[in-house]
Every structure is written in structure tokens, then in C-alpha cells.
Design a protein around this motif. Structure first.
Motif, mmCIF file in Angstrom:
data_model
loop_
_atom_site.group_PDB
_atom_site.id
_atom_site.type_symbol
_atom_site.label_atom_id
_atom_site.label_comp_id
_atom_site.label_asym_id
_atom_site.label_seq_id
_atom_site.Cartn_x
_atom_site.Cartn_y
_atom_site.Cartn_z
ATOM 1 N N VAL A 173 -54.004 6.823 -2.956
ATOM 2 C CA VAL A 173 -54.107 7.713 -4.170
ATOM 3 C C VAL A 173 -55.491 7.551 -4.749
ATOM 4 C CG1 VAL A 173 -53.493 8.015 -6.688
ATOM 5 C CG2 VAL A 173 -51.697 7.818 -4.960
ATOM 6 N N ALA A 174 -55.846 6.224 -4.601
ATOM 7 C CA ALA A 174 -57.474 6.206 -5.066
ATOM 8 C C ALA A 174 -58.436 6.685 -4.200
ATOM 9 C CB ALA A 174 -57.807 4.685 -5.340
ATOM 10 N N ARG A 175 -58.327 6.541 -2.961
ATOM 11 C CA ARG A 175 -59.052 7.522 -2.057
ATOM 12 C C ARG A 175 -59.129 8.758 -2.232
ATOM 13 N NH1 ARG A 175 -57.603 3.931 3.403
ATOM 14 N NH2 ARG A 175 -58.765 2.171 3.053
ATOM 15 N N THR A 176 -57.884 9.260 -2.478
ATOM 16 C CA THR A 176 -57.884 10.712 -2.662
ATOM 17 C C THR A 176 -58.555 11.067 -4.041
ATOM 18 O OG1 THR A 176 -55.584 10.635 -1.664
ATOM 19 C CG2 THR A 176 -56.305 12.645 -3.203
ATOM 20 N N LEU A 177 -58.629 10.199 -4.954
ATOM 21 C CA LEU A 177 -59.513 10.432 -6.495
ATOM 22 C C LEU A 177 -60.931 10.483 -5.690
ATOM 23 C CD1 LEU A 177 -59.754 10.960 -9.204
ATOM 24 C CD2 LEU A 177 -59.332 8.222 -9.356
ATOM 25 N N LEU A 178 -61.258 9.616 -4.941
ATOM 26 C CA LEU A 178 -62.774 9.462 -4.644
ATOM 27 C C LEU A 178 -62.976 10.508 -3.842
ATOM 28 C CD1 LEU A 178 -62.973 5.592 -3.836
ATOM 29 C CD2 LEU A 178 -63.928 6.841 -5.923
ATOM 30 N N PHE A 179 -62.187 11.241 -2.981
ATOM 31 C CA PHE A 179 -62.411 12.310 -2.201
ATOM 32 C C PHE A 179 -62.688 13.454 -3.109
ATOM 33 C CE2 PHE A 179 -60.622 16.289 -0.307
ATOM 34 C CZ PHE A 179 -61.420 16.473 0.590
#
Length: 129
Positions: free
Chosen positions: A22-28
Motif C-alpha cells: 500500500v505504501a509503494r502504491t502511494l509512492l507510485f
């Protein structure tokens, strides 16, 4: 062979693997916003003429043509600064919006199991009293 219980596997998945995803998706999405609004490029080319419109200086000394070229180049750079400021601000507003929404989603993702246990407790309390 290591055997783990299903609740332990669930909590490991919930708090480590999926939270990182989820955090990687936010950074994406934050990176997407920077790229779609071209914020780094607009900052690098902040004082460049808008769409590379520029007027060449005359070869001979003609004050009218010199003033026309100077005024045209200043106007092109001024329009570029104004529009780039607008688009940079729009991109940063988008980034702030995505950051707030992403933080709320991430916090909800982490707190949802605890909230569901609490609601289960409240339901049982209401049921038995």
C-alpha cells in the motif's frame, strides 16, 4: 518444515507485506503526479520562454526591431513564468491531495482490524446486556 498458524500468517501479511504494498502504491501515485504535471521539468525551465517562442535580434542597429525583439522575448518569458507557476502550484496541490488521501487510506488499512475487533466487542456487549 515450519508450520505457522493462520492468524499469525494473516497478521504478518497485514502488517508487513500488504502495508508495504500500500505504501509503494502511494509512492507510485505521488511519482505519477510529479510526472503528469511535469513539476521537475517546469522547475528546471522556469525562466525559459513559453513553448520556445523567441524573437531574434536584428543584425543592424534598428531601435524599433530591437525593442520589438526585446519586448517579445520578455513577454514570452513572463508568460512562461506565470503559466509554469500555475502548473507547478496545480501539481503540488494534487500531490498534497494524493498524500492526504493516501495517508488516510494507509492509516485505515492498519487500524481496520482493531476497529473491527472493537465493533465485535461492542456487538457482543450489546447482545449480552
Amino acid at each position: 518444515m515450519k508450520i505457522e498458524s493462520t492468524p499469525l500468517l494473516f497478521f504478518r501479511w497485514l502488517f508487513s507485506e500488504s502495508t508495504v504494498r500500500v505504501a509503494r502504491t502511494l509512492l507510485f501515485y505521488i511519482d505519477f503526479g510529479l510526472r503528469i504535471f511535469s513539476v521537475p521539468l517546469l522547475v528546471r525551465t522556469f525562466f525559459s520562454p513559453w513553448h520556445r517562442y523567441w524573437y531574434g535580434h536584428p543584425k543592424t542597429f534598428d531601435p524599433a526591431q530591437l525593442f520589438s525583439a526585446l519586448f517579445g522575448n520578455l513577454m514570452s518569458r513572463g508568460i512562461g513564468v506565470i503559466l509554469r507557476t500555475f502548473f507547478i502550484a496545480l501539481g503540488l496541490i494534487f500531490e498534497i491531495f494524493i498524500g492526504i488521501i493516501g495517508f488516510i487510506f494507509l492509516a485505515t488499512w492498519i487500524l481496520l482490524p482493531f476497529v473491527s475487533f472493537y465493533f465485535f466487542y461492542l456487538g457482543m456487549k450489546l447482545f449480552f446486556y
